[in-house]
Design an enzyme around this catalytic site. Structure first.
Site, PDB file in Angstrom:
ATOM      1  N   GLU A 106      12.139  50.763  46.882  1.00 33.43           N
ATOM      2  CA  GLU A 106      10.846  51.310  47.292  1.00 33.43           C
ATOM      3  C   GLU A 106      10.479  50.988  48.731  1.00 33.43           C
ATOM      4  O   GLU A 106      10.976  50.028  49.314  1.00 33.43           O
ATOM      5  CB  GLU A 106       9.751  50.747  46.376  1.00 33.43           C
ATOM      6  CG  GLU A 106      10.052  51.061  44.932  1.00 33.43           C
ATOM      7  CD  GLU A 106       8.956  50.622  43.974  1.00 33.43           C
ATOM      8  OE1 GLU A 106       9.061  50.931  42.800  1.00 33.43           O
ATOM      9  OE2 GLU A 106       7.995  49.974  44.423  1.00 33.43           O
ATOM     10  N   CYS A 119       6.597  49.013  54.962  1.00 35.82           N
ATOM     11  CA  CYS A 119       7.277  47.876  54.359  1.00 35.82           C
ATOM     12  C   CYS A 119       8.538  48.439  53.703  1.00 35.82           C
ATOM     13  O   CYS A 119       8.448  49.300  52.826  1.00 35.82           O
ATOM     14  CB  CYS A 119       6.324  47.267  53.329  1.00 35.82           C
ATOM     15  SG  CYS A 119       7.025  45.941  52.350  1.00 35.82           S
ATOM     16  N   CYS A 130      13.477  34.225  43.021  1.00 38.05           N
ATOM     17  CA  CYS A 130      12.198  33.510  43.089  1.00 38.05           C
ATOM     18  C   CYS A 130      11.375  33.884  41.845  1.00 38.05           C
ATOM     19  O   CYS A 130      11.169  35.067  41.580  1.00 38.05           O
ATOM     20  CB  CYS A 130      11.449  33.882  44.367  1.00 38.05           C
ATOM     21  SG  CYS A 130      12.410  33.560  45.868  1.00 38.05           S
ATOM     22  N   CYS A 133       8.297  36.429  41.886  1.00 37.05           N
ATOM     23  CA  CYS A 133       8.488  37.741  42.517  1.00 37.05           C
ATOM     24  C   CYS A 133       9.096  38.721  41.521  1.00 37.05           C
ATOM     25  O   CYS A 133      10.092  38.421  40.870  1.00 37.05           O
ATOM     26  CB  CYS A 133       9.394  37.589  43.736  1.00 37.05           C
ATOM     27  SG  CYS A 133       9.878  39.165  44.470  1.00 37.05           S
ATOM     28  N   GLU A 187      16.703  40.535  50.125  1.00 35.07           N
ATOM     29  CA  GLU A 187      16.717  39.476  51.124  1.00 35.07           C
ATOM     30  C   GLU A 187      17.481  39.994  52.339  1.00 35.07           C
ATOM     31  O   GLU A 187      18.708  40.093  52.312  1.00 35.07           O
ATOM     32  CB  GLU A 187      17.378  38.213  50.528  1.00 35.07           C
ATOM     33  CG  GLU A 187      17.735  37.136  51.529  1.00 35.07           C
ATOM     34  CD  GLU A 187      16.589  36.738  52.464  1.00 35.07           C
ATOM     35  OE1 GLU A 187      15.432  36.642  52.013  1.00 35.07           O
ATOM     36  OE2 GLU A 187      16.857  36.562  53.667  1.00 35.07           O
ATOM     37  N   SER A 220      11.673  39.255  57.185  1.00 41.52           N
ATOM     38  CA  SER A 220      11.164  38.189  56.326  1.00 41.52           C
ATOM     39  C   SER A 220      12.291  37.616  55.484  1.00 41.52           C
ATOM     40  O   SER A 220      13.071  38.353  54.892  1.00 41.52           O
ATOM     41  CB  SER A 220      10.072  38.772  55.419  1.00 41.52           C
ATOM     42  OG  SER A 220       9.490  37.762  54.623  1.00 41.52           O
ATOM     43  N   LEU A 244       7.930  30.277  52.875  1.00 41.41           N
ATOM     44  CA  LEU A 244       8.033  28.843  52.584  1.00 41.41           C
ATOM     45  C   LEU A 244       7.469  28.528  51.198  1.00 41.41           C
ATOM     46  O   LEU A 244       8.150  27.959  50.353  1.00 41.41           O
ATOM     47  CB  LEU A 244       7.315  28.049  53.679  1.00 41.41           C
ATOM     48  CG  LEU A 244       7.686  26.578  53.773  1.00 41.41           C
ATOM     49  CD1 LEU A 244       9.151  26.393  54.147  1.00 41.41           C
ATOM     50  CD2 LEU A 244       6.804  25.854  54.787  1.00 41.41           C
ATOM     51  N   HIS A 245       6.226  28.833  50.965  1.00 38.92           N
ATOM     52  CA  HIS A 245       5.562  28.714  49.653  1.00 38.92           C
ATOM     53  C   HIS A 245       5.364  27.303  49.123  1.00 38.92           C
ATOM     54  O   HIS A 245       4.645  27.113  48.133  1.00 38.92           O
ATOM     55  CB  HIS A 245       6.261  29.560  48.581  1.00 38.92           C
ATOM     56  CG  HIS A 245       6.432  31.004  48.950  1.00 38.92           C
ATOM     57  ND1 HIS A 245       5.422  31.762  49.503  1.00 38.92           N
ATOM     58  CD2 HIS A 245       7.506  31.836  48.864  1.00 38.92           C
ATOM     59  CE1 HIS A 245       5.868  32.989  49.727  1.00 38.92           C
ATOM     60  NE2 HIS A 245       7.116  33.058  49.368  1.00 38.92           N
ATOM     61  N   CYS A 365       2.941  42.773  47.535  1.00 38.30           N
ATOM     62  CA  CYS A 365       4.118  41.928  47.730  1.00 38.30           C
ATOM     63  C   CYS A 365       4.812  41.568  46.441  1.00 38.30           C
ATOM     64  O   CYS A 365       4.169  41.110  45.504  1.00 38.30           O
ATOM     65  CB  CYS A 365       3.717  40.631  48.389  1.00 38.30           C
ATOM     66  SG  CYS A 365       2.555  40.839  49.683  1.00 38.30           S
TER      67      CYS A 365
HETATM   68  N1  SAH Z   1      13.272  38.254  50.530  1.00 38.16           N
HETATM   69  C1  SAH Z   1      12.386  38.263  51.641  1.00 38.16           C
HETATM   70  C2  SAH Z   1      11.579  39.523  51.815  1.00 38.16           C
HETATM   71  C3  SAH Z   1      10.953  40.188  50.600  1.00 38.16           C
HETATM   72  S1  SAH Z   1       9.502  39.529  49.842  1.00 38.16           S
HETATM   73  C4  SAH Z   1      11.448  37.073  51.559  1.00 38.16           C
HETATM   74  O1  SAH Z   1      11.401  36.422  50.540  1.00 38.16           O
HETATM   75  O2  SAH Z   1      10.800  36.760  52.565  1.00 38.16           O
HETATM   76  C5  SAH Z   1       8.173  39.621  50.992  1.00 38.16           C
HETATM   77  C6  SAH Z   1       7.146  38.521  50.785  1.00 38.16           C
HETATM   78  O3  SAH Z   1       6.386  38.707  49.576  1.00 38.16           O
HETATM   79  C7  SAH Z   1       7.779  37.150  50.658  1.00 38.16           C
HETATM   80  O4  SAH Z   1       7.050  36.228  51.418  1.00 38.16           O
HETATM   81  C8  SAH Z   1       7.635  36.865  49.184  1.00 38.16           C
HETATM   82  O5  SAH Z   1       7.704  35.508  48.905  1.00 38.16           O
HETATM   83  C9  SAH Z   1       6.285  37.479  48.886  1.00 38.16           C
HETATM   84  N2  SAH Z   1       6.048  37.678  47.453  1.00 38.16           N
HETATM   85  C10 SAH Z   1       6.953  37.973  46.517  1.00 38.16           C
HETATM   86  N3  SAH Z   1       6.371  38.083  45.311  1.00 38.16           N
HETATM   87  C11 SAH Z   1       5.059  37.847  45.487  1.00 38.16           C
HETATM   88  C12 SAH Z   1       3.937  37.838  44.603  1.00 38.16           C
HETATM   89  N4  SAH Z   1       4.073  38.070  43.305  1.00 38.16           N
HETATM   90  N5  SAH Z   1       2.727  37.561  45.129  1.00 38.16           N
HETATM   91  C13 SAH Z   1       2.598  37.330  46.460  1.00 38.16           C
HETATM   92  N6  SAH Z   1       3.619  37.341  47.346  1.00 38.16           N
HETATM   93  C14 SAH Z   1       4.845  37.583  46.859  1.00 38.16           C
END
Ligand code: SAH
Length: 372
Positions: A106, A119, A130, A133, A187, A220, A244-245, A365
């Protein structure tokens, strides 16, 4: 059950070659293979990147007799829109694409007063697993090709251009695609070469590319430290976002499983290298999850570590968690979020909360998992 990290995409037949897969040298060779004069290479690139046309039937400067051959050899239809959904009064638009082999992914176009952002996806699915996600839950289908990535950009750019007509001149945000974020599925740094090819052609001026400003392109990543350094050395000037998270390894090992390979300190070192090499601020992404990573002490630790590693070259982007179906996790309550931001800032690190576009169409996201 714990999912496995997948760095190598499963071997699958890749899509046919497309003009957008080729750089200038490649285009010259391809045109000569077809027995066409050398100047056609530039003409085709101009049609694609400058005029956003990918159907040789519409290329009126191309002799009718060669259009079919050029279409077959250089402009196969790589991706087709299967569904389009809008929200935010039409300002956010999600497209579900299907590739030739049936893979789906998408892209999301977002119109803001001062910019228009798309995006885009770099892989069908994702191997980084993760747990918060949506894409991470489905695993990796395959890498997208450079042309499949660029086709998402061309479609968005063309949609923006089409809208220019009929919109009042000077309408805020109207007209041009200005920003690209690699925050769709996948990724990007695990599909390094193809993503790099796409980035180069996004930022090159026509006829070699779309001519979008490098600083308006954001790559990202979950934090593949060696690839971050490699990207820095390309000196493209694109913005790096680091997901980072969590500021501590104990929690990050579970939220971003790749942390088991490259720890917080290693990934911050790589981010520092990126900032030093490019002079660009690094965007630190932090999905705020209630009672998981939103504690005041974690805000303090985050501020402290970022101040130490990056100083003024860090910017924290707090993303209220967008809960995925079936997950017990939720976004932090607003007071906790405000306190988190306050504490990070107190350590001298710039920090803002990202707006949450596209929630009701599952385009926010991490929700770019194809549902149908
Ligand atoms: N793989 C890359 C790019 C795709 S995700 C990365 O991880 O950076 C883009 C962003 O959305 C990342 O920061 C990811 O951690 C965040 N993201 C993924 N799932 C999410 C969710 N359920 N709520 C908020 N942010 C989320």
């Amino acid at each position: 059950m714990k999912q496995q990290l997948v760095f190598e995409a499963p071997r699958r037949a890749m899509p046919p070659r497309h003009l957008a897969d080729l750089d200038e040298t490649g285009r010259a060779a391809a045109v000569s293979e077809l027995g066409l004069p050398a100047f056609r290479a530039k003409q085709l690139a101009n049609q694609y990147y400058g005029r956003l046309i990918a159907d040789p039937k519409q290329m009126t400067d191309l002799p009718a007799a060669v259009r079919d051959q050029v279409a077959e050899k250089l402009f196969p239809t790589l991706i087709n829109p299967v569904r389009e959904i809008q929200c935010d009064a039409g300002e956010t638009r999600k497209t579900l694409w299907r590739a030739i082999d049936g893979s789906t992914f998408e892209s999301v176009l977002m119109r803001y007063p001062q910019r228009n952002t798309v995006c885009i996806s770099s892989q069908a699915g994702c191997g980084m697993a993760c747990p918060f996600c949506a894409t991470g839950q489905g695993g990796l289908q395959r890498n997208l090709t450079t042309a499949e990535i660029l086709e998402q950009v061309r479609a968005a750019s063309s949609a923006m251009r089409a809208e220019q007509f009929g919109r009042t001149a000077g309408t805020a945000g109207g007209g041009r695609l200005s920003n690209i974020v690699f925050m769709g599925m996948g990724e990007p740094l695990a599909n390094y070469n193809r993503v790099l090819g796409a980035v180069r052609r996004i930022i090159a001026a026509p006829p070699n590319g779309f001519g979008i400003s490098a600083r308006a392109v954001t790559v990202s990543t979950v934090g593949l430290a060696p690839a971050i350094r490699k990207l820095a050395d390309e000196r493209l000037g694109v913005t790096l976002a680091l997901s980072l998270h969590a500021p501590d390894d104990e929690l990050r090992d579970t939220l971003v499983p790749v942390n088991n390979r490259w720890k917080v300190s290693e990934v911050l070192d790589a981010a520092r290298y990126y900032a030093d090499t490019t002079g660009r601020r690094v965007s630190i992404e932090y999905a705020l999850i209630r009672d998981v990573n939103d504690q005041p002490w974690r805000a303090d630790l985050l501020g402290k570590k970022l101040h130490g590693a990056l100083g003024p070259l860090a910017h924290v982007n707090v993303i209220p968690l967008n809960p995925t179906p079936g997950s017990e996790w939720d976004a932090s309550p607003k007071p906790a979020e405000r306190e988190f931001v306050r504490r990070v800032r107190e350590r001298g690190v710039s920090c803002t909360v990202r707006d949450t576009r596209g929630r009701e169409i599952a385009a926010a996201c991490g929700q770019l998992a194809a549902e149908g």
